[in-house]
Design an enzyme around this catalytic site. Sequence first.
Site, PDB file in Angstrom:
ATOM      1  N   GLY A 176     -10.655  11.067   2.920  1.00 20.39           N
ATOM      2  CA  GLY A 176      -9.992  10.404   4.047  1.00 20.39           C
ATOM      3  C   GLY A 176      -9.486   9.008   3.777  1.00 20.39           C
ATOM      4  N   ASP A 212       2.867   5.844  10.636  1.00 18.83           N
ATOM      5  CA  ASP A 212       3.478   4.567  10.241  1.00 18.83           C
ATOM      6  C   ASP A 212       2.450   3.598   9.668  1.00 18.83           C
ATOM      7  OD1 ASP A 212       2.260   4.254  12.720  1.00 18.83           O
ATOM      8  OD2 ASP A 212       4.003   3.380  13.696  1.00 18.83           O
ATOM      9  N   GLY A 255       1.058   2.005  14.955  1.00 17.16           N
ATOM     10  CA  GLY A 255      -0.261   1.541  14.529  1.00 17.16           C
ATOM     11  C   GLY A 255      -1.210   2.666  14.183  1.00 17.16           C
ATOM     12  N   ASN A 263       4.227   5.758  15.629  1.00 18.99           N
ATOM     13  CA  ASN A 263       3.506   5.572  16.896  1.00 18.99           C
ATOM     14  C   ASN A 263       2.787   4.230  16.955  1.00 18.99           C
ATOM     15  OD1 ASN A 263       1.518   6.120  15.083  1.00 18.99           O
ATOM     16  ND2 ASN A 263       0.758   7.976  16.073  1.00 18.99           N
ATOM     17  N   HIS A 293      -7.349 -10.826 -22.339  1.00 12.39           N
ATOM     18  CA  HIS A 293      -6.890 -10.606 -20.966  1.00 12.39           C
ATOM     19  C   HIS A 293      -7.339  -9.216 -20.515  1.00 12.39           C
ATOM     20  CE1 HIS A 293      -3.855  -8.804 -23.565  1.00 12.39           C
ATOM     21  NE2 HIS A 293      -3.439  -8.068 -22.550  1.00 12.39           N
ATOM     22  N   HIS A 294      -7.449  -9.006 -19.214  1.00 12.93           N
ATOM     23  CA  HIS A 294      -7.944  -7.757 -18.618  1.00 12.93           C
ATOM     24  C   HIS A 294      -9.440  -7.531 -18.885  1.00 12.93           C
ATOM     25  CE1 HIS A 294      -3.755  -7.095 -18.115  1.00 12.93           C
ATOM     26  NE2 HIS A 294      -3.531  -6.152 -18.980  1.00 12.93           N
ATOM     27  N   ASP A 318      -0.292  -3.202 -21.875  1.00 12.83           N
ATOM     28  CA  ASP A 318      -0.152  -3.351 -23.322  1.00 12.83           C
ATOM     29  C   ASP A 318      -1.196  -2.553 -24.108  1.00 12.83           C
ATOM     30  OD1 ASP A 318      -1.824  -5.678 -22.408  1.00 12.83           O
ATOM     31  OD2 ASP A 318      -1.971  -5.968 -24.563  1.00 12.83           O
TER      32      ASP A 318
END
Lengths: 562, 562
Positions: free
Chosen positions: B412, B443, B472, B470, B114-115, B28
């Site tokens: 990374g 994956d 994991g 593969n 808020h926020h 907002d």
Amino acid sequence: MDTITVGQYVFERLKQLQVNTVFGLPGDFNLCLLDYLYKVDGMRWAGDTNELNASYAADGYARVKGIGALITTFGVGELSALNGIAGSYAEHVGVVHIVGVASTASQSKQLLLHHTLGNGDFNVFHRMSSYISKTTAWINDPQSAASEIDRCIREAYISQKPVYIGLPTNLVEEPVPTALLDTPIDLTVQPNNPSAEQEVLDTVLELIKSAKSPVIIVDSCASRHNVKDETHTLIATTQFPTFTTPMGKGVVNENNPRFGGVYVGSLSKPEVKQVVENADLILSVGALLSDFNTGSFSYSYGTKNVVEFHSDYIKIKSATYPGLNFRFVLQKLNESIKSLMTDYAPIEVPQMEGPLKADPSSKLTQQWLWTNLSTFLQPNDIVITETGTSAFGILQTKFPDNVLGISQVLWGSIGYSVGACCGAVAAAQELEKPRRVILFVGDGSLQLTVQAISTMIRHNLTPYIFVLNNQGYTIEKLIHGPNAGYNEIQIWDHLKLLPTFGAKNYDAIQVKTVGELDTMFRCADFARNDKIRLIDVVLEEMDAPINLVKQAELTAKTNASQ
Amino acid sequence: MDTITVGQYVFERLKQLQVNTVFGLPGDFNLCLLDYLYKVDGMRWAGDTNELNASYAADGYARVKGIGALITTFGVGELSALNGIAGSYAEHVGVVHIVGVASTASQSKQLLLHHTLGNGDFNVFHRMSSYISKTTAWINDPQSAASEIDRCIREAYISQKPVYIGLPTNLVEEPVPTALLDTPIDLTVQPNNPSAEQEVLDTVLELIKSAKSPVIIVDSCASRHNVKDETHTLIATTQFPTFTTPMGKGVVNENNPRFGGVYVGSLSKPEVKQVVENADLILSVGALLSDFNTGSFSYSYGTKNVVEFHSDYIKIKSATYPGLNFRFVLQKLNESIKSLMTDYAPIEVPQMEGPLKADPSSKLTQQWLWTNLSTFLQPNDIVITETGTSAFGILQTKFPDNVLGISQVLWGSIGYSVGACCGAVAAAQELEKPRRVILFVGDGSLQLTVQAISTMIRHNLTPYIFVLNNQGYTIEKLIHGPNAGYNEIQIWDHLKLLPTFGAKNYDAIQVKTVGELDTMFRCADFARNDKIRLIDVVLEEMDAPINLVKQAELTAKTNASQ
């Protein structure tokens, strides 16, 4: 064994506080630490899908169990968690954030390691986190490790705020005396200053004695700092009409005959507004008075006799008494008050609406959903609502006893509820008496954190996930831009989510009519939380709880103000 | 119109720098600002699924177009983006982060909106961002708005680092003179100090004159600060053997007969290591020497004659010349050098391996995948690889000319590549000559940012998404804990992802054998990027590029060091 490793020490300490699941992701700076989690019986590694979800989960877990923990890796991991940690800070939730950092040798050589800014500054992320932490520890020798860990965990628990512990890879395996574990971390709160406390008690009792139409208002810090029992005793003893704020909903049992509903300033139901604003004394317990919690600061008490009970101060009218904890004050107040209450004549309190009747073939509405949800809820349920139509709609739902409401009303980060659900359901299923967990999230917010569902599937957790399918960010559309492209979302096929994330034992159901949802709410099979369920609830795009419509107008006005 | 709004001004300025897509989410405090995006022809709002993805996307976009932008909302939104912004900071990427903040009135009243953290401090998130920003602006009056916006955009472009602009809701509609837009933002780099520059040129020319076996090493900042042309001229003029670092891969055309491969210290191929480490002069262009970029700092040059050309300094042996920009130095060097090169006899450079032969029915391996990928790649492709097996594997792939490699080797952050792909493909399809975008992600990493795929579908973007399936976090398993639970993931059904996110025109295909992928790589239909494609590439769990296996051993050692 005379010694254990620093790594194991952390997890043993957490376990002593009933932390049995730790959230987070692996990263090469925390892998050795995680090895030790598996050495502690009854500890579970959540293995979240990203750090933001992990931080939300630790927050949700802490709201159920009193404290939660997450582990991230230096730089990349910890920064992704900051939004969730800031939410815990804003909303008073005790979360221990442990960050696996580079070895002390790498730090002193200022190596340009991966996950750094490439400038040799290893302390920069710690400094960033310090703004949203009650305290921090940057551990750099094994001698102080145990006491620093204890200090941080204690502070998280007592203050109900996040803390940050930076733990270098090479210190994880350093030994600390096992005997340290025999002395539990001191979680006692310092007793109040006796004379200040007596002054407060005298003044409050005097105010109560002369009040004709007092009320009690209960807010979220009564839950977070756990003075629920003291509050219920106060209500029982005084018989004063009692209300909650939106964030406090659920703290007071709503079947309590003295419970009168939710007070949100000008957005309150007229009969609630009338009782509260005509009161001549307000006893406010655990207030956290943000805009969404107060109808944009539209409280208009008719009295100046307001007493605020907080975890770290008491305020009476304009006078602040710093350092006083409300638990002791409420306990002593409850003892002294009985004799005063002889000639107080309790006034009637407003009642919440019962379930609505509607043609079973009619389309679902927000009004029907929230009012009739009470037919599905059971005592001890945990109900999580997202910042959006849900957080406002839930105020219309009458809770059975001991329902825990979780909603991030102050911080208001969309997507929070899905991550928090993962943590809450992990906690709920670890309790001696497990609790059902029921999530309401809009289709827009769901998109931010959807992969938290995968983590719930992974651990065979069985929440109810109600997706409010209303084609976009309805709360934003109400504030500004009802037809704007930026309030639209990509439309997903929600029913495919659970199988995509590898669920085997699940239900995924779409409901469009009152009849379909009513049947579901009353179905005994559906009531058993024996599998994960996703319910795609089809609603009109601009249908919204009336209190949200009004709040959105107030918010738009504030945002435009010069 | 004599004036336009501050809101429109921002977007007009961004458009002048060819920013045609802005990333981010509505909140907002930024909705009014977003209204003005739609008033600027040729501007597109990405509408990302979360702020981390948006920040990655802005980074990916900037790597293609030179600058990118994202818009978040105060507190919740901006904090979720910090990891991505820090990555842009570490890796030299020019990203403009615009944060919609509460109105100046709300700020000065310290409203508990808020926020916020609930403490009235509206500046705290700005302070947190300042640690990872080249510069920031906290706009609080309309008079300075335009110049502050210009200053930040300029700084992002020139320094190739992120900048932060806090823009209150109520200032968005304030007028600024339209005529300001007629003067483009000054993007020129200050000329170098002539005498320092001449000193550098003289010294470098002297070194070149007496060198018998010089080499050139090109790193990522040659791309980010765009001295690719100057670098290619340097190679053509000198005929020195030229290598790139992992992060620099793609900056030098690999069909260039003087290109000799990738130098990664002790992890280099022996023939590469031999040429580089026996050189008697190293000309290093745009180096960013982190651990993963250098085989954990295992450079072992046989010479002290190293010249480093950077965007803001030059270093010759041990002497640093601050404030000199490499563009001008390289241009002048290229002019002066020709006459020197008459008696240099170019030595042979190592060659990269061609595609491997294998039984079509044999299981896919990382080795086959990366070596044979070159049969699929075309000139001008953009290839994005994730921190994991992909970022290491891609070093084995021979790129056609003008391929842009994107990989977050220094920062990374896993999951980066999926978000970056969204931004890169948005940019690539806006170019006069659109480019194909090809993503490789494991994956495990995919799970962190999967919903970025939804945004690509929403805008009909058509990347190739190769998911290395593969089971994991293989990179973590190689560093520590090959069988540890924390390196496992929930197994997803990747082929369901595109339809779940609402794709209509798509391909989702699983490949397990060399023959299946080889056929695909050589298929003309598959080569046309006319739809979004997800290829689930099934690989053995512990199969990894050999350079990753060695890097993982070095990293484990560094992490354990005292």
